[in-house]
Design a protein around this motif. Structure first.
Motif, PDB file in Angstrom:
ATOM      1  N   ASP A 162       1.228   6.685  -7.112  1.00 50.35           N
ATOM      2  CA  ASP A 162       0.334   7.301  -7.570  1.00 50.35           C
ATOM      3  C   ASP A 162       0.493   8.808  -7.124  1.00 50.35           C
ATOM      4  O   ASP A 162      -0.254   9.611  -7.854  1.00 50.35           O
ATOM      5  N   THR A 163       1.261   9.219  -6.236  1.00 52.95           N
ATOM      6  CA  THR A 163       1.440  10.667  -5.810  1.00 52.95           C
ATOM      7  C   THR A 163       2.647  11.169  -6.535  1.00 52.95           C
ATOM      8  O   THR A 163       2.661  12.442  -6.746  1.00 52.95           O
ATOM      9  N   GLN A 195       2.405   1.589  -3.471  1.00 50.78           N
ATOM     10  CA  GLN A 195       1.273   2.106  -4.324  1.00 50.78           C
ATOM     11  C   GLN A 195       0.913   3.671  -4.184  1.00 50.78           C
ATOM     12  O   GLN A 195       0.881   4.383  -5.184  1.00 50.78           O
ATOM     13  N   LYS A 196       0.968   4.171  -3.110  1.00 52.54           N
ATOM     14  CA  LYS A 196       0.849   5.579  -2.950  1.00 52.54           C
ATOM     15  C   LYS A 196       1.743   6.348  -3.317  1.00 52.54           C
ATOM     16  O   LYS A 196       1.609   7.374  -4.023  1.00 52.54           O
ATOM     17  N   GLY A 213       0.770  -1.316  -0.037  1.00 49.71           N
ATOM     18  CA  GLY A 213      -0.005  -0.304  -0.024  1.00 49.71           C
ATOM     19  C   GLY A 213       0.630   1.527  -0.034  1.00 49.71           C
ATOM     20  O   GLY A 213       0.609   2.211  -0.843  1.00 49.71           O
ATOM     21  N   ARG A 214       1.932   1.158   0.696  1.00 50.11           N
ATOM     22  CA  ARG A 214       2.771   2.511   0.790  1.00 50.11           C
ATOM     23  C   ARG A 214       3.569   2.580  -0.521  1.00 50.11           C
ATOM     24  O   ARG A 214       3.714   3.652  -1.065  1.00 50.11           O
TER      25      ARG A 214
END
Length: 98
Positions: free
Chosen positions: A90-91, A86-87, A83-84
């Motif tokens: 994405d950012t 992916q974030k 998740g980290r």
């Protein structure tokens, strides 16, 4: 290996998107605190590998006519960070395409 992927649309020409993705890759590698980095550049792809906090990681940035696909393979020992990662993708990638 689990894979983290992001697909981001763009309207840039091939030369411009390639240049911007080179900068995005540098930013991602810095954000992941990668060491022992290896990058292979092709006309429409960047392949990279390195070690982030003791974890061997590799990935690709595929440049297509209307989008860019970023994929990072994580070893099973790093699945908790999916998740980290992916974030971070994405950012950090889309601003380079704006």
């Amino acid at each position: 290996m689990p894979k983290v992927t992001g697909i981001y649309e763009h309207s840039l020409d091939n030369v411009e998107v390639r240049s911007k993705m080179k900068l995005a890759l540098e930013d991602l590698l810095k954000a992941f605190e990668m060491k022992d980095i290896a990058v292979i550049e092709d006309d429409d792809k960047f392949q990279f590998s390195g070690n982030s906090r003791g974890v061997d990681t590799k990935g690709t940035i595929d440049i297509n006519e209307t989008d860019v696909q970023v994929s990072i393979e994580l070893p099973f020992s790093a699945i908790a960070f999916k998740g980290r990662v992916q974030k971070a993708i994405d950012t950090r990638v889309p601003p380079f395409l704006g």
